[in-house]
Design an enzyme around this catalytic site. Structure first.
Site, PDB file in Angstrom:
ATOM      1  N   ASP A  23       6.049 -51.982 -89.898  1.00 20.05           N
ATOM      2  CA  ASP A  23       7.351 -51.677 -90.473  1.00 20.05           C
ATOM      3  C   ASP A  23       7.896 -50.461 -89.754  1.00 20.05           C
ATOM      4  O   ASP A  23       7.201 -49.847 -88.948  1.00 20.05           O
ATOM      5  CB  ASP A  23       7.293 -51.498 -91.989  1.00 20.05           C
ATOM      6  CG  ASP A  23       6.574 -50.232 -92.391  1.00 20.05           C
ATOM      7  OD1 ASP A  23       5.771 -49.736 -91.586  1.00 20.05           O
ATOM      8  OD2 ASP A  23       6.808 -49.757 -93.506  1.00 20.05           O
ATOM      9  N   LYS A  24       9.155 -50.170 -89.987  1.00 23.10           N
ATOM     10  CA  LYS A  24       9.781 -49.122 -89.198  1.00 23.10           C
ATOM     11  C   LYS A  24       9.800 -47.784 -89.926  1.00 23.10           C
ATOM     12  O   LYS A  24       9.098 -46.856 -89.538  1.00 23.10           O
ATOM     13  CB  LYS A  24      11.212 -49.528 -88.809  1.00 23.10           C
ATOM     14  CG  LYS A  24      11.844 -48.554 -87.825  1.00 23.10           C
ATOM     15  CD  LYS A  24      13.325 -48.838 -87.620  1.00 23.10           C
ATOM     16  CE  LYS A  24      14.125 -48.090 -88.636  1.00 23.10           C
ATOM     17  NZ  LYS A  24      15.391 -48.590 -89.005  1.00 23.10           N
ATOM     18  N   THR A  25      10.613 -47.728 -90.998  1.00 20.34           N
ATOM     19  CA  THR A  25      10.829 -46.447 -91.663  1.00 20.34           C
ATOM     20  C   THR A  25       9.516 -45.837 -92.147  1.00 20.34           C
ATOM     21  O   THR A  25       8.801 -46.440 -92.935  1.00 20.34           O
ATOM     22  CB  THR A  25      11.803 -46.619 -92.846  1.00 20.34           C
ATOM     23  OG1 THR A  25      12.973 -47.245 -92.348  1.00 20.34           O
ATOM     24  CG2 THR A  25      12.160 -45.275 -93.460  1.00 20.34           C
ATOM     25  N   GLU A 110      18.487 -39.660-100.250  1.00 19.04           N
ATOM     26  CA  GLU A 110      19.227 -38.927-101.265  1.00 19.04           C
ATOM     27  C   GLU A 110      19.010 -37.422-101.143  1.00 19.04           C
ATOM     28  O   GLU A 110      19.930 -36.640-101.326  1.00 19.04           O
ATOM     29  CB  GLU A 110      18.817 -39.389-102.669  1.00 19.04           C
ATOM     30  CG  GLU A 110      19.504 -40.656-103.093  1.00 19.04           C
ATOM     31  CD  GLU A 110      19.474 -40.863-104.599  1.00 19.04           C
ATOM     32  OE1 GLU A 110      18.578 -40.314-105.258  1.00 19.04           O
ATOM     33  OE2 GLU A 110      20.357 -41.577-105.096  1.00 19.04           O
ATOM     34  N   PHE A 154      19.353 -48.284-107.646  1.00 21.50           N
ATOM     35  CA  PHE A 154      19.161 -48.869-106.323  1.00 21.50           C
ATOM     36  C   PHE A 154      17.980 -49.829-106.363  1.00 21.50           C
ATOM     37  O   PHE A 154      16.946 -49.514-106.926  1.00 21.50           O
ATOM     38  CB  PHE A 154      18.880 -47.759-105.301  1.00 21.50           C
ATOM     39  CG  PHE A 154      18.627 -48.288-103.922  1.00 21.50           C
ATOM     40  CD1 PHE A 154      19.682 -48.477-103.050  1.00 21.50           C
ATOM     41  CD2 PHE A 154      17.347 -48.611-103.506  1.00 21.50           C
ATOM     42  CE1 PHE A 154      19.459 -48.977-101.785  1.00 21.50           C
ATOM     43  CE2 PHE A 154      17.118 -49.122-102.237  1.00 21.50           C
ATOM     44  CZ  PHE A 154      18.179 -49.303-101.378  1.00 21.50           C
TER      45      PHE A 154
END
Lengths: 168, 138
Positions: A23-25, A110, A154
């Site tokens: 995965d990236k993040t 955030e 979210f």
């Protein structure tokens, strides 16, 4: 530290690898978010240059026009800008760690947004007992309270979040 | 106040906001951000009528109490209030690549390993990350 190979079968297995998934993040990237640029109304802010002043955490922002537009209500983009900075200070699910006095959130994005608002002079100071977002405007020393009525949270499918406030 | 992915917010703007010059301008700006590999968000607002809110809030409370498919139910109700928004701005956040990611991917490619990218990012962001990670070569 030097490595010692205990067995060579791993090499053979490695040779069989055809696909690698990652995965990236937070895996390929550092997962350290830095607020860099934004736009308010028609105007884009943030030149991408190295900031000269000390930055809040998760902020890496420079634009000399920001202060002009934010502090001078004669500037054409003043209203649109204040609206966006207030938005950043108010619309989020960050809580303040009572002991350390730092912002905590499940979303590193955030944190970057709220810290940016703080750097621009609109400091989120927590929720009061009536669930109002308390925001201190450091530019004029006034404290504002926005009564939070509801949050549409979210999720990765929704890809958005909303806060509903009572108009003060 | 509502913030989120550009595509998701765009769909929920009022006709007036969607057709405005300001929308076009923001789209331009955000595409530029994405080309720089930044994570982007749209910010939008609207003013709610007290009555509309109260009616919606009743539905929202019910959805939150539902025993089955709660997340889905809540999402459906949230959808009802997140409409007719007015775009007010956008943000861009950087999340840098870790050191040596590009080299590592180059090694893997040199070894004949197939590399795929699956992503929910904007296409411009994905392209840029792909380039800086050495996944794509122009």
């Amino acid at each position: 530290m030097p490595m010692a190979a205990q067995a060579s079968n791993l090499n053979e297995e490695l040779g069989q690898v055809e696909y690698v998934f990652s995965d990236k993040t937070g895996t390929l990237t550092c997962n350290i978010m830095e607020f860099k640029k934004f736009s308010a109304g028609y105007q884009a802010y943030g030149t991408g240059e190295k900031p000269k002043k000390k930055q809040e955490e998760n902020v890496n922002f420079y634009d000399k026009n920001l202060e002009y537009d934010l502090l001078n209500n004669q500037r054409p983009n003043h209203e649109a800008l204040v609206r966006v900075v207030l938005f950043l200070a108010a619309c989020h699910t960050i809580v303040i760690d009572e002991k350390k006095g730092t912002y905590t959130s499940s979303s590193p994005d955030e944190l970057a947004l709220v810290n940016a608002a703080k750097q621009f002079g609109y400091e989120f100071q927590g929720r009061d007992p009536d669930d109002a977002m308390v925001i201190l405007n450091r530019n004029n020393g006034r404290t504002m309270k926005y009564q939070l009525l509801n949050i549409c949270e979210f999720t990765s499918t929704r890809k958005r979040m909303s806060c509903i406030f009572r108009d003060p | 106040m509502c913030k989120g992915a550009d595509t998701v917010i765009s769909e929920r703007l009022s006709h007036q906001s969607r057709e405005s010059d300001m929308f076009q301008k923001t789209e331009e700006i955000v595409n530029k951000y994405a080309e720089e590999g930044l994570r982007t968000l749209y910010l939008a607002e609207k003013i709610l009528d007290e009555q509309v809110y109260q009616q919606w809030n009743q539905k929202a409370q019910q959805a939150k109490l539902s025993m089955q498919n709660r997340e889905e139910m809540v999402a459906q109700v949230d959808e009802l209030i997140e409409t007719e928004l007015e775009l007010i701005g956008s943000t861009a956040i950087e999340d840098r690549l870790q050191d040596e990611v590009a080299d590592t991917i180059q090694f893997m490619k040199a070894a004949g390993i197939k590399v795929w990218v699956l992503t929910g990012d904007k296409i411009e962001t994905a392209m840029n990350i792909g380039l800086s990670a050495g996944l794509l070569d122009q």
